[in-house]
Design a protein around this motif. Structure first.
Motif, short mmCIF file in Angstrom:
data_model
loop_
_atom_site.label_atom_id
_atom_site.label_comp_id
_atom_site.label_asym_id
_atom_site.label_seq_id
_atom_site.Cartn_x
_atom_site.Cartn_y
_atom_site.Cartn_z
N ASP A 51 0.82 -1.21 0.00
CA ASP A 51 0.00 0.00 0.00
C ASP A 51 0.85 1.26 0.00
OD1 ASP A 51 -2.26 -1.54 0.01
OD2 ASP A 51 -2.53 -1.45 2.19
N PHE A 52 2.07 1.15 0.50
CA PHE A 52 2.96 2.32 0.50
C PHE A 52 3.69 2.45 -0.84
CE2 PHE A 52 7.15 4.23 1.18
CZ PHE A 52 6.79 5.45 1.74
N THR A 53 4.24 1.35 -1.33
CA THR A 53 5.03 1.42 -2.56
C THR A 53 4.17 1.67 -3.79
OG1 THR A 53 4.88 -1.00 -2.78
CG2 THR A 53 6.81 -0.10 -1.64
N ALA A 54 2.89 1.37 -3.70
CA ALA A 54 2.02 1.58 -4.85
C ALA A 54 1.97 3.06 -5.26
CB ALA A 54 0.61 1.07 -4.55
N PRO A 56 3.74 6.18 -3.16
CA PRO A 56 4.28 6.83 -1.96
C PRO A 56 4.02 8.34 -1.90
CG PRO A 56 6.04 6.25 -3.50
CD PRO A 56 4.78 5.62 -4.00
N ASP A 57 3.81 8.99 -3.07
CA ASP A 57 3.60 10.44 -3.06
C ASP A 57 2.27 10.84 -2.44
OD1 ASP A 57 6.02 10.99 -4.24
OD2 ASP A 57 5.23 10.80 -6.29
N THR A 58 1.29 9.94 -2.51
CA THR A 58 -0.04 10.28 -2.00
C THR A 58 -0.32 9.65 -0.64
OG1 THR A 58 -1.03 8.38 -3.14
CG2 THR A 58 -0.92 10.48 -4.35
N ILE A 59 0.70 9.05 -0.04
CA ILE A 59 0.47 8.34 1.22
C ILE A 59 0.05 9.31 2.31
CG2 ILE A 59 2.82 8.52 2.14
CD1 ILE A 59 0.51 5.44 2.28
N LEU A 60 0.52 10.57 2.22
CA LEU A 60 0.16 11.55 3.26
C LEU A 60 -1.34 11.85 3.22
CD1 LEU A 60 1.33 13.35 5.47
CD2 LEU A 60 1.63 15.16 3.75
N ASP A 61 -1.93 11.78 2.06
CA ASP A 61 -3.36 12.06 1.95
C ASP A 61 -4.21 10.95 2.57
OD1 ASP A 61 -2.64 14.31 0.54
OD2 ASP A 61 -2.80 13.31 -1.42
N ASP A 84 13.13 2.30 -5.72
CA ASP A 84 12.82 0.87 -5.74
C ASP A 84 13.64 0.10 -4.71
OD1 ASP A 84 11.25 -1.20 -6.69
OD2 ASP A 84 12.75 -1.89 -8.12
N ASP A 85 13.99 0.77 -3.61
CA ASP A 85 14.71 0.10 -2.53
C ASP A 85 13.77 -0.51 -1.51
OD1 ASP A 85 17.25 0.57 -3.51
OD2 ASP A 85 17.40 2.54 -2.56
N ILE A 86 12.49 -0.22 -1.62
CA ILE A 86 11.49 -0.85 -0.76
C ILE A 86 10.61 -1.72 -1.65
CG2 ILE A 86 9.51 -0.54 0.76
CD1 ILE A 86 10.68 1.99 1.78
N LYS A 87 10.58 -2.99 -1.36
CA LYS A 87 9.78 -3.93 -2.14
C LYS A 87 8.39 -4.05 -1.54
CE LYS A 87 13.41 -4.59 -4.59
NZ LYS A 87 13.53 -3.94 -5.92
N ASP A 88 7.53 -4.76 -2.26
CA ASP A 88 6.15 -4.89 -1.81
C ASP A 88 6.03 -5.71 -0.52
OD1 ASP A 88 5.38 -3.41 -3.95
OD2 ASP A 88 4.61 -5.09 -5.13
N PHE A 89 6.91 -6.70 -0.36
CA PHE A 89 6.84 -7.50 0.87
C PHE A 89 8.22 -8.08 1.20
CE2 PHE A 89 6.16 -10.66 -2.44
CZ PHE A 89 6.93 -11.74 -2.02
N TYR A 90 8.36 -8.43 2.48
CA TYR A 90 9.58 -9.08 2.99
C TYR A 90 9.15 -10.21 3.92
CZ TYR A 90 11.87 -4.80 1.39
OH TYR A 90 12.31 -3.75 0.61
N TYR A 224 2.19 4.57 7.98
CA TYR A 224 2.66 4.79 6.60
C TYR A 224 2.19 3.65 5.67
CZ TYR A 224 5.64 7.82 9.37
OH TYR A 224 6.09 8.76 10.26
N LYS A 225 1.17 2.94 6.14
CA LYS A 225 0.59 1.83 5.36
C LYS A 225 1.59 0.69 5.13
CE LYS A 225 -3.18 4.13 5.12
NZ LYS A 225 -4.34 3.75 5.95
N ILE A 226 2.51 0.56 6.05
CA ILE A 226 3.42 -0.58 6.03
C ILE A 226 3.03 -1.49 7.19
CG2 ILE A 226 5.82 -1.33 6.23
CD1 ILE A 226 6.68 1.35 5.10
N LYS A 227 2.58 -2.68 6.86
CA LYS A 227 2.02 -3.58 7.86
C LYS A 227 2.97 -4.76 8.12
CE LYS A 227 -2.60 -2.50 6.09
NZ LYS A 227 -3.83 -3.05 5.47
N ALA A 228 2.82 -5.34 9.29
CA ALA A 228 3.61 -6.52 9.65
C ALA A 228 2.67 -7.58 10.22
CB ALA A 228 4.67 -6.16 10.68
N GLU A 229 2.99 -8.85 9.96
CA GLU A 229 2.18 -9.95 10.48
C GLU A 229 3.07 -11.16 10.78
OE1 GLU A 229 0.45 -12.41 6.78
OE2 GLU A 229 -0.24 -10.30 6.82
#
Length: 318
Positions: A51-54, A56-61, A84-90, A224-229
């Motif tokens: 959700d962040f990498t999709a 990132p410019d509009t994440i503040l909104d 592109d240093d942050i991937k969709d998942f880790y 920042y819409k970066i989730k962990a599980e």
């Protein structure tokens, strides 16, 4: 019961030992092969930044007004996302981590796995190239305690699992000798007890550190819409291995007390009842010659010969 019964008695603890070994191997295999489905699905924690990498410019909104954010951290994350240093998942395993992309349908594709490393721990600052940025100071403030504790315990967890797999193999080998005697079962029980201590310690530690890390990541990055599980499959394998280990130790202990492996059919020696009479062999009267002499004696009134009378020996042995 015999050897067949002895083998049947130790079959269950041996099978449980093998099951515990398989679980430990699966824990080691998590994220080590991106081309195999089972290792891909085994991870301790997954960080989802789709959700962040999709955008990132509009994440503040997308962040609610009542939530305070750190602009330095946001700017740094936006910069590395654009590069592109942050991937969709880790996905984080025991040896390494894997990263990848998520398409519009939600399907995941692993594009890269880090080299395997002993005493591995996941450091987002290094992975996301946030060194020497404003975000590094923010991360140091927010994640300092959690990451430091995680890095130290992760090293112990790796060592504990290495010791566990070695002890499990030793338990299986020593268990083979338990087929032949209870002493083998006793030795196996001792090895199994030590193995159980290590696998419980490793499972408890790995659960604690990743639950704590999950809380830290959620607190710092969820805005920042970066989730962990947590990885449910990996945690299930971890504690299933513990269950098999505890059960195998219990049944190894039972095999020490039961199932001797000796045949119950023994030669029974029957002692004579005291104060009984037993027949004496003919040499007592000199064999056949003595019998002929008795045969020449006058017959009794009832017509019996001398050979009709047999001497008996009185035995008073107790």
């Amino acid at each position: 019961m015999g050897k067949a019964g002895r083998f049947a008695c130790i079959f269950l603890p041996m099978a449980l030992t093998i099951a515990s070994l398989i679980c430990t191997i699966l824990v080691f295999s998590g994220q080590t092969n991106k081309d195999m489905s089972l290792p891909r699905d085994l991870y301790f924690i997954k960080i989802n930044a789709k959700d962040f990498t999709a955008d990132p410019d509009t994440i503040l909104d997308k962040i609610p007004d009542n939530i305070e954010i750190n602009n330095d951290l946001l700017n740094a994350l936006q910069s590395v996302a654009k590069a592109d240093d942050i991937k969709d998942f880790y996905k984080v395993g025991l040896w390494n981590y894997c990263e990848g992309e998520i398409n519009d349908k939600g399907d995941e594709k692993i594009t890269h796995c880090s080299p395997r490393k002993t005493n591995f721990w996941f450091n987002p600052i290094d992975v996301w190239n946030l060194k020497d940025t404003a975000a590094q100071k923010v991360f140091d403030d927010e994640l300092k305690n959690g990451v430091e504790v995680y890095s130290k315990i992760a090293k112990w967890v790796f060592t504990a699992y290495v010791v566990t797999i070695c002890l499990t193999v030793a338990e299986f080998i020593v268990g083979i000798f338990a087929i032949f005697s209870r002493w083998g079962s006793l030795a196996t029980t001792i090895v199994s007890s030590v193995q159980t201590v290590f696998i419980i310690g490793a499972a408890g530690a790995v659960t604690a550190i990743y639950v704590s890390l999950l809380g830290v990541f959620s607190a710092v990055l969820s805005h920042y819409k970066i989730k962990a599980e947590l990885g449910g499959s990996m945690m299930a394998v971890v504690w299933l291995g513990v269950a098999f280990s505890v059960a195998s130790g219990f049944f190894w202990l039972i095999s020490v007390c039961c199932c001797s492996g000796k045949s119950p059919h023994k030669k029974v020696s029957v002692e004579k009842t005291p104060y009984t009479y037993e027949r004496v062999a003919s040499p007592y009267l000199g064999g056949q010659q003595q019998g002929h002499q008795l045969g020449n004696m006058p017959a009794s009134g009832h017509g019996t010969t001398g050979t009709a009378y047999e001497p008996f020996r009185h035995d008073s042995r107790v």
